[in-house]
Design a protein around this motif. Structure first.
Motif: not given
Length: 526
Positions: A162-169, A252-263
């Motif tokens: 599930e998607p998580v923001g930078k604040n961990g929520l 030009h992206t990856s799973l890790d990049n995707f998670k970081a952008k969502v956060a």
């Protein structure tokens, strides 16, 4: 008024005391369930001769014959049109063709992609120049991966989690709590299927490390269903995180990049990706023999109501030269059902038969996805509305590490999920007779093991029939060749089976059946 209140109080106390006193009749028949008899049956069923009792193989057929002959010898009725067998139309499917190409490069089955589940058609053929990456595949009010992309008729890739923001929520719940997508893993797939993609690719992180190429020769067993529009069923294919990164790398992206952008953005990052995809997976199927074994004991004045007692007699067969004998899983439950049948039949023969009818049923195909019990629940021999409870016994012969210091226990799962009456009956039976420590650890809906969904009682519970699942927990020999008869603690197995007997006796003879008085909060999909 005080006299009336006092009288009612005295009556309540006397009823409670009477229920809490041991009934010598019950004790007599419970004591016919002995360690010696359990060992005698289990030594046969869990021997190498039975080949691990895999569904569709000779050993499972031998086991079903052994159980049926035992039921017949006891004098139980054969309830399936004069037979002890309920035949189940199953097929064994094996891979014939596996091709997965991205921009002309081939990827391997088992290392990079897998197919699993009976919802898939036998032939998956897709050629396309576009695939949609839809993030977590979440569709909710606060976060929607599908709001800006169209997936109808197109291949779509989604991730677990599930998607998580930078604040961990959690971005779905806006809190530290997970959403229903975690509570019900099927929801993600079902919601996406409703949007009619051509195929759903699910990223299974760690696939290469977990599976390697062990699935190259895997065979699947499933229902031989003849479904309308069989060819239009939306297939689900699992892909490795490495293959997902190859596909995402085209843009030009990856799973890790995707998670970081969502956060960072707290917004979905779904996108369409242009590439050449060639997918061709074909299975071949052959019918196999599979059957549940049913023995029926008719009741007296309440004979139209039926108590069901179940265990699965199948296991996982032979692998890498070793026989997986499954002494605990679930030879222990199967032999317990046999001994329970003997106890109730002896009572019947001595004029102490149950008021309600009892169906003793050992099912096949549990290890393949609860197939035998699912078939029975969809094709019941006795009406489900007249089925008062299922008492399911799956692994009661061993001791798990958590109880090494005190083995006088059994895990109870599901007893209170639909009926507090049923829960109380089992509690009282144990308090009066067996005095085991009833451990409810795995009864927690948030338990990550999700055992509530993983044995045959589930196929009764989903029809709103109260259930209890009796379980000893897992151990180092679970699903290994070392799950042997020599490791069964037969006195403890007998005591646990006696708890089932005492609970069954009360259910079969009480004036009222357990009332369904709890909302089933478990999702309908496992």
């Amino acid at each position: 008024m005080k006299k009336i209140i006092l009288l009612n109080t005295l009556i309540a106390i006397s009823v409670s005391l009477a229920f809490g006193q041991q009934n010598p009749v019950e004790v007599k028949y419970a004591n016919t369930i002995t360690p010696q008899d359990l060992k005698k049956h289990l030594t046969i069923l869990a021997s190498d001769e039975y080949g691990g009792r895999e569904t569709g193989q000779k050993g499972a057929e031998m086991a079903s014959d052994y159980i049926a002959n035992y039921f017949k010898g006891l004098g139980l009725q054969a309830p399936v049109n004069g037979s002890y067998f309920q035949n189940i139309p199953l097929v064994e499917k094996s891979l014939d063709t596996t091709i997965f190409m991205v921009n002309g490069k081939s990827y391997g089955f088992g290392t990079d992609f897998l197919v699993s589940g009976s919802s898939n058609p036998d032939k998956i053929q897709i050629k396309t120049n576009e695939i949609v990456f839809a993030g977590y595949g979440i569709q909710s009010a606060n976060y929607n991966d599908l709001k800006d992309v169209s997936i109808k008729g197109k291949p779509v890739i989604v991730m677990y989690g599930e998607p998580v923001g930078k604040n961990g929520l959690n971005l779905i719940t806006q809190s530290n709590n997970a959403s229903e997508y975690t509570a019900n893993p099927r929801k993600r797939i079902d919601d996406i299927k409703a949007m009619e993609p051509s195929v759903i690719f699910i990223v299974l992180e760690g696939m290469r490390a977990k599976f390697g190429n062990n699935h190259l020769k895997e065979k699947k067993i499933e229902f031989a269903k003849i479904e309308k529009n069989n060819g239009t069923r939306i297939p689900v294919v699992y892909i490795s995180n490495e293959l997902a990164d190859v596909i995402l790398g085209v843009s030009h992206t990856s799973l890790d990049n995707f998670k970081a952008k969502v956060a960072k953005s707290t917004q979905p990052q779904s996108k369409a990706i242009k590439l050449n995809l060639d997918l061709n997976i074909q299975l071949v199927a052959k019918p196999i023999n599979a059957r549940n074994v049913l023995g029926f004991l008719p009741g007296s004045d309440l004979k139209d109501e039926v108590l069901v007692i179940t265990a699965h007699y199948d296991h996982i067969g032979v692998g890498t030269g070793d026989v997986f004998n499954g002494a605990d899983d679930d030879g222990s439950g199967t032999t317990a059902v046999m001994e329970l049948a003997e106890a109730f039949m002896q009572a019947k023969n001595e004029g102490k038969g149950p008021r309600r009818s009892i169906l003793f049923m050992t099912v096949v195909g549990e290890e393949k996805g609860l197939l035998g019990s699912e078939w029975y629940s969809e094709h019941p021999v006795f009406p489900l509305e007249k089925t008062i409870t299922d008492l399911n016994i799956d692994m009661i012969g061993r001791i798990d590490p958590e109880h090494a210091a005190d083995s006088n226990y059994v895990y109870i799962i599901g007893s209170d999920k639909l009926s507090t009456d049923l829960h109380n009956v089992n509690e009282q039976a144990n308090k009066t007779y067996t005095k085991l420590n009833l451990d409810y650890k795995y009864n927690d809906p948030n338990d990550p093991n999700r055992f509530y969904y993983r044995s045959d009682h589930y196929n009764f519970a989903k029809h709103n029939i109260p259930i209890i699942f009796y379980f000893n927990g897992v151990h180092a020999d679970y699903h290994k060749p070392s799950d042997e008869v020599s490791k069964i603690v037969f006195p403890l197995q007998a005591k646990r089976a006696q708890l089932v007997f005492y609970t069954a006796w009360e259910l079969a003879n009480s004036a009222k059946r357990p009332v369904v008085n709890v909302k089933n909060n478990f999702p309908s999909n496992r």
